[in-house]
Design a protein around this motif. Sequence first.
Motif, PDB file in Angstrom:
ATOM      1  N   SER A 161       0.810  -1.219   0.000  1.00 56.30           N
ATOM      2  CA  SER A 161       0.000   0.000   0.000  1.00 56.30           C
ATOM      3  C   SER A 161       0.839   1.262   0.000  1.00 56.30           C
ATOM      4  CB  SER A 161      -0.923   0.024   1.224  1.00 56.30           C
ATOM      5  OG  SER A 161      -1.885  -0.998   1.145  1.00 56.30           O
ATOM      6  N   THR A 163       0.024   5.062   0.703  1.00 53.54           N
ATOM      7  CA  THR A 163      -1.066   5.652   1.487  1.00 53.54           C
ATOM      8  C   THR A 163      -1.200   7.153   1.257  1.00 53.54           C
ATOM      9  OG1 THR A 163       0.328   6.145   3.406  1.00 53.54           O
ATOM     10  CG2 THR A 163      -0.654   3.920   3.285  1.00 53.54           C
ATOM     11  N   ASN A 189      -3.869  -3.431  -4.675  1.00 55.49           N
ATOM     12  CA  ASN A 189      -3.944  -4.728  -3.991  1.00 55.49           C
ATOM     13  C   ASN A 189      -5.246  -5.402  -4.395  1.00 55.49           C
ATOM     14  OD1 ASN A 189      -1.613  -4.859  -1.859  1.00 55.49           O
ATOM     15  ND2 ASN A 189      -2.408  -2.774  -1.729  1.00 55.49           N
ATOM     16  N   LEU A 201      -3.042  -4.440   2.738  1.00 55.48           N
ATOM     17  CA  LEU A 201      -3.949  -3.326   2.456  1.00 55.48           C
ATOM     18  C   LEU A 201      -4.006  -2.447   3.703  1.00 55.48           C
ATOM     19  CD1 LEU A 201      -5.947  -2.025   0.439  1.00 55.48           C
ATOM     20  CD2 LEU A 201      -7.757  -3.336   1.573  1.00 55.48           C
ATOM     21  N   ALA A 205      -5.065   3.467   2.108  1.00 58.39           N
ATOM     22  CA  ALA A 205      -4.387   3.071   0.875  1.00 58.39           C
ATOM     23  C   ALA A 205      -5.018   3.775  -0.328  1.00 58.39           C
ATOM     24  CB  ALA A 205      -4.473   1.563   0.693  1.00 58.39           C
TER      25      ALA A 205
END
Length: 313
Positions: A161, A163, A189, A201, A205
């Motif tokens: 991830s 973010t 993902n 995850l 994300a």
Amino acid sequence: MTNSIDYSKNENWASLPDTNKAVDVFYVYPTVYLKPEPKNMDIGDPTLRKNVSGLLTAQAGVYSPYANLFAPYYRQQTAATQSMKANNGGVSAYEDPSFKIGYRDIQQAFYYYLAHLNKGRPFILAGHSQGSMVIIQLLRNRFENPQLQQQLIAAYAIGYSLTKEDLANYPWMRLAQKEDDTGVIITYNTQGPNAGESPVLLKNAVAINPLNWKTDATLAPQSANKGAVFFNDATGEVLQKIPNFTDAKIDTTTGALIVCKMQPTQTDKINLKKMGRWPSEVYHRYDYAFFYENIKENVEKRIKAFQKNRGKL
């Protein structure tokens, strides 16, 4: 495990190519080491080296038709010590001492690559899973450098991830917004609509859809999928190719890439129900396979866009 790896030695590279293409890809393989002890991969282990070699086709094969493939061995963290809790249990996987050992190896390999192998060519960064963690950390720590930003075609940090906090804290890290922007990060993902909790995850994300190259919730139908390619990751053997395999849309609340409709597979070597340690409908191990031909096409498009807009090639 404080000794560093000597990346001037060819034996410490899984791929060290003839540089007959105008651009490079620096690829970091995902977790292949599973034993509980030691906590980091022995890069001399011949079985693990074979597994890495398989991934040079099963994943890096989307890049190597268009770019010189550089792939260092590194002392990655074993899967046995990685958390499988949702959102990695709310703690940063980047702070694990075992992860840091592998990261330092890749950072050192990247420095060696820049100083001795790159020769000023534009490059792609690419990885999956733990490899994408390393790529994200490398982007955070080293890409405030304007020269590196100018050379970066794109970073494919798939299967971990990126973010909203990354985008806010590191302004040089930008999520891709379309199919041919450059200097950006491609990340997602893959999950089903009823997926179990995933450690990769993370909260907040972000993602881009590899079928329509949008970051909103627009559904890309199966007809947009140019072809899934399923491999035996350990050997690089193609198990099955399936055009129009799956649709995909982004859940803008969680940042997951959701696949709803999938064609059936035709071999028992592909099991989408039992995926080892991964929860039901968490299709992490197939992040590349489901969208293989779309990613491959996209790599070529981003390279051409870079060459047109900024490259002098």
